[in-house]
Design a protein around this motif. Structure first.
Motif, short mmCIF file in Angstrom:
data_model
loop_
_atom_site.label_atom_id
_atom_site.label_comp_id
_atom_site.label_asym_id
_atom_site.label_seq_id
_atom_site.Cartn_x
_atom_site.Cartn_y
_atom_site.Cartn_z
N PHE A 45 51.36 47.50 115.58
CA PHE A 45 50.40 48.15 114.43
C PHE A 45 49.10 46.94 114.96
N VAL A 46 48.17 47.69 115.03
CA VAL A 46 46.71 47.09 115.98
C VAL A 46 46.42 46.08 114.80
N ALA A 47 45.92 44.95 115.64
CA ALA A 47 45.40 43.68 114.80
C ALA A 47 44.44 43.01 115.59
N ILE A 48 43.57 42.42 115.33
CA ILE A 48 42.58 41.56 116.26
C ILE A 48 43.40 40.19 116.15
N ASP A 49 43.97 39.69 117.13
CA ASP A 49 44.70 38.52 117.24
C ASP A 49 43.85 37.28 117.68
N MET A 50 42.39 37.34 117.93
CA MET A 50 41.70 36.22 118.41
C MET A 50 42.05 35.07 117.81
N LEU A 51 41.83 34.90 116.53
CA LEU A 51 41.91 33.88 115.74
C LEU A 51 43.30 33.14 115.97
N GLU A 52 44.16 33.98 115.99
CA GLU A 52 45.54 33.38 116.18
C GLU A 52 45.76 32.84 117.32
N ARG A 53 45.11 33.50 118.46
CA ARG A 53 45.47 32.89 119.61
C ARG A 53 44.44 31.55 120.01
N LEU A 102 49.52 35.97 107.15
CA LEU A 102 49.18 37.37 107.04
C LEU A 102 50.27 38.24 106.71
#
Lengths: 495, 196
Positions: B79-87, B101
């Motif tokens: 499932f597409v998500a923006i995982d920039m913050l997580e990284r 989340l």
């Protein structure tokens, strides 16, 4: 209250909630806070109805057709075919990479499939021929965005569905922009070839090619039918243009053209080497796919969804019986991959349809319109600004979800301003597709990095000159509507 | 920790088995969809008589395909998500964020399960399809028209399975947070495909 759903949605998205849950959570929460939790049922109904759609079915089917083609060893044939035409130029393999992407785009609607299929074949080959690996990866990534621009195209099916446009019109409008991106990239390669002294390659890689008798016969027949069809189309065009009255049955004219086509092919045959001939022959069956899809839709024989099912059947026939490159055992994993990938997209589209109802319930579009119009009333300036916005969004978000979210919000504003909906759809699609190859979050970049073994940062830097070309093409498409609108207009799919 | 693993193991086993069955059924549904639409074209052009149920049948199958295999896609990170913050965050913060989340996702899913059930159990759910029927008449019985709820159930089942997957992912995340990451069995599958 409802007006807050857009900022809320953006926050949820930015902190990393999967888009599909964000699309449901933001409007859902506000409906509950608004005291209208009964409307949640409407939200759910729209989610369900959003997936329960016949036009949308083209999405899993085209994905499946692309997967089968990919498994069926068709990539190698396309690469060898491209090489036979462009391999001998300076920077030859880079040109081959781009031309293969253009051809591959006619079989598949996905940039990621393009990168992984062509990258795994071409990046090692380019490296062996003296190109740097980062350059090879960058060319592969940059050219693979042509995949979803030239039909069939996954994101155009989604856009057409969410926005109520005609899939056929969008498909046809994508052809020239897609080729334009390809040509632009080739020009860039040519410029770089002089500067960096890029190597030439050979026209034919595999000498002494072989072909099975069955495939030879199939290619023999197909190519003649296609050439005769082309001649017939030319003839029909001339007849219409000059108002000639010829009382002959269409089939009869076609039959007359068949021997002419045969003669033409025999003449061509005498002028090329036998290896060249075989390489071309082996590309006929795969390259028939876009002709079947577009031909069928253009003539009105079938709908895009039916065309996609026929593409699946054709891919199966070609891979199983003509090329014999697939067995029944391979079919399960291929079906599973397509079902997995399309289920995630279908849920996303359903959620977007639900989201869209709340968009229209709230005053968000009106407020956004007012805001955008306060910036300028000149559509050209606004289009320029919107391209920058789309480009930034494309940097962070995949094309599919981005188009699902922004289409319903931006589409109506620009249609109101007099931009043709199909033209706007192409601007959005091309821009957001290019976004797949832009750092920091470009899906295609990640795949190119995985396939090549080069770091994402390195590929990101190497791709910049190609991105510059693509940005230029985006602006050309934006400010010269004729680039995208001519084919759909001529064929009567757009008034 | 032992308790967490004790909770996770049966859940993981359940998901392993049920989602594999779901995938097999989804594959079947996709194959049948293609056949139905090809049949529709064949009947229209060759026999000049297009049956009225192929399109609805294919849509029915597509809904079930989605419901049955989407949970597997979610489980494998499809499932597409923006995982920039997580990284960008440190290990602990990022793990906490992921857990938050997943909690939001769980709330959404639980709502969807409820709404899905009331949709199945609704008045329209009890209505019957105009064109889709079980052809029991071929076996000498009486043809039974499809209930709308049979199609509605597809997404309900999908959301129930998604919820179970979500709980599994949450448990895994809690275990990871407590430092048991190296003991977590992998979830990977060679057939992961991305959406775009």
């Amino acid at each position: 209250m409802l007006i807050w759903f857009l900022p809320l949605f953006l926050i949820l998205l930015m902190i990393g909630l999967p888009v599909v849950f964000g699309l449901l959570a933001a409007p859902g929460l506000l409906l509950i806070l608004d005291g209208s939790s009964r409307d949640l049922a409407v939200l759910y109904r729209n989610l369900y109805n959003g997936i329960d759609s016949f036009p949308l079915m083209a999405l899993p089917f085209f994905m499946l057709a692309g997967e089968i083609m990919n498994r069926g060893g068709i990539t190698t044939r396309l690469v060898e075919f491209s090489q036979a035409f462009m391999g001998h130029l300076r920077g030859g393999l880079a040109h081959v990479n781009i031309l293969s992407s253009i051809l591959f785009a006619g079989l598949s609607g996905s940039a990621v499939a393009d990168t992984s299929a062509l990258g795994s074949t071409l990046i090692p080959a380019m490296e062996k021929n003296g190109y740097s690996r980062k350059f090879a990866a960058a060319v592969t990534a940059a050219s693979s965005v042509i995949g979803p621009i030239i039909p069939p195209s996954g994101i155009m099916i989604i856009y057409a569905y969410v926005m109520g446009e005609s899939v056929a019109a969008l498909f046809l409008a994508g052809i020239v922009p897609g080729i334009l991106v390809g040509v632009g990239l080739m020009v860039m390669v040519r410029l770089m070839a002089d500067r960096y002294d890029l190597p030439k390659a050979e026209r034919i890689v595999t000498k002494n090619q072989t072909i099975t008798p069955l495939e030879a016969r199939v290619s023999f027949v197909l190519i003649r039918i296609n050439v005769a069809g082309l001649l017939y189309a030319l003839f029909a065009g001339i007849r219409a243009a000059f108002g000639l009255e010829i009382n002959l049955n269409g089939w009869l004219i076609f039959l007359i053209f068949l021997p002419i086509a045969h003669g033409l092919m025999m003449w061509l045959r005498a002028n090329v080497s036998s290896d060249f001939r075989l390489v071309c022959k082996k590309a006929v069956a795969p390259l028939q796919t876009p002709i079947i899809i577009l031909g069928g839709i253009l003539v009105g024989v079938f709908t895009p969804t039916e065309a996609s099912a026929i593409a699946v059947a054709y891919a199966i026939i070609v891979s199983f019986f003509v090329l014999r490159s697939m067995t029944f055992k391979d079919l399960g994993p291929v079906l599973a991959r397509s079902a997995l990938a399309s289920s995630a997209v279908l849920l996303l589209v359903g959620a977007a349809v639900a989201f869209k109802t709340v968009v229209s319930l709230s005053y968000a579009p009106q407020i956004l319109t007012e805001f955008i119009l306060s910036l300028s009333e000149n559509p050209l300036i606004l289009l320029f600004l919107i391209n920058i916005l789309l480009f930034i969004v494309g940097m962070f978000l995949d094309a599919g979800p981005a188009i699902i979210i922004l289409g319903p919000i931006l589409g109506p504003i620009f249609t109101e301003l007099g931009v043709h909906p199909v033209h706007f759809a192409i601007i959005m699609s091309v821009n957001l597709t290019v976004g797949l190859a832009t750092p920091p979050m470009g899906l295609v970049l990640f795949v190119a990095s995985t396939v090549s073994g080069e770091k994402v940062e390195t590929v990101s830097r190497a791709i910049l000159p190609f991105l510059a070309v693509e940005v230029l093409v985006i602006f050309l498409i934006t400010f010269f509507p004729a680039i995208s609108m001519t084919i759909p207009r001529l064929t009567g799919f757009v008034q | 920790m032992a308790l967490l693993f004790g909770l996770l193991r049966p859940l993981q086993l359940f998901n392993d088995v049920v989602l594999r069955i779901g995938r097999a059924l989804a594959i079947l549904a996709l194959a049948l969809m293609v056949c139905l639409i090809l049949g529709q074209v064949f009947f229209r052009y060759v026999l000049n008589d297009a049956p009225n149920w192929t399109e609805e049948g294919a849509r029915f199958l597509m809904l079930w395909m989605t419901g049955l295999i989407a949970p597997m896609a979610y489980r494998q990170g499809g499932f597409v998500a923006i995982d920039m913050l997580e990284r960008a965050l440190g290990r602990l913060l990022s793990a906490l964020l992921t857990l938050t989340l997943l909690t939001i996702a769980l709330v959404v899913l639980v709502y969807c399960v409820q709404l899905g059930w009331s949709n199945v159990d609704s008045l329209t759910g009890r209505g019957r399809s105009a064109s889709l029927r079980l052809p029991l008449d071929l076996l000498g019985g009486e043809a039974i028209r499809f209930r709308n709820s049979w199609a509605y159930a597809s997404l309900f089942v999908g959301f129930v399975l998604l919820t179970i997957v979500n709980i599994e992912l949450m448990l895994r995340q809690i275990i990871r947070l407590l430092g048991g990451e190296d003991r977590l069995p992998p979830l990977s599958d060679p057939n992961v495909a991305r959406a775009d």
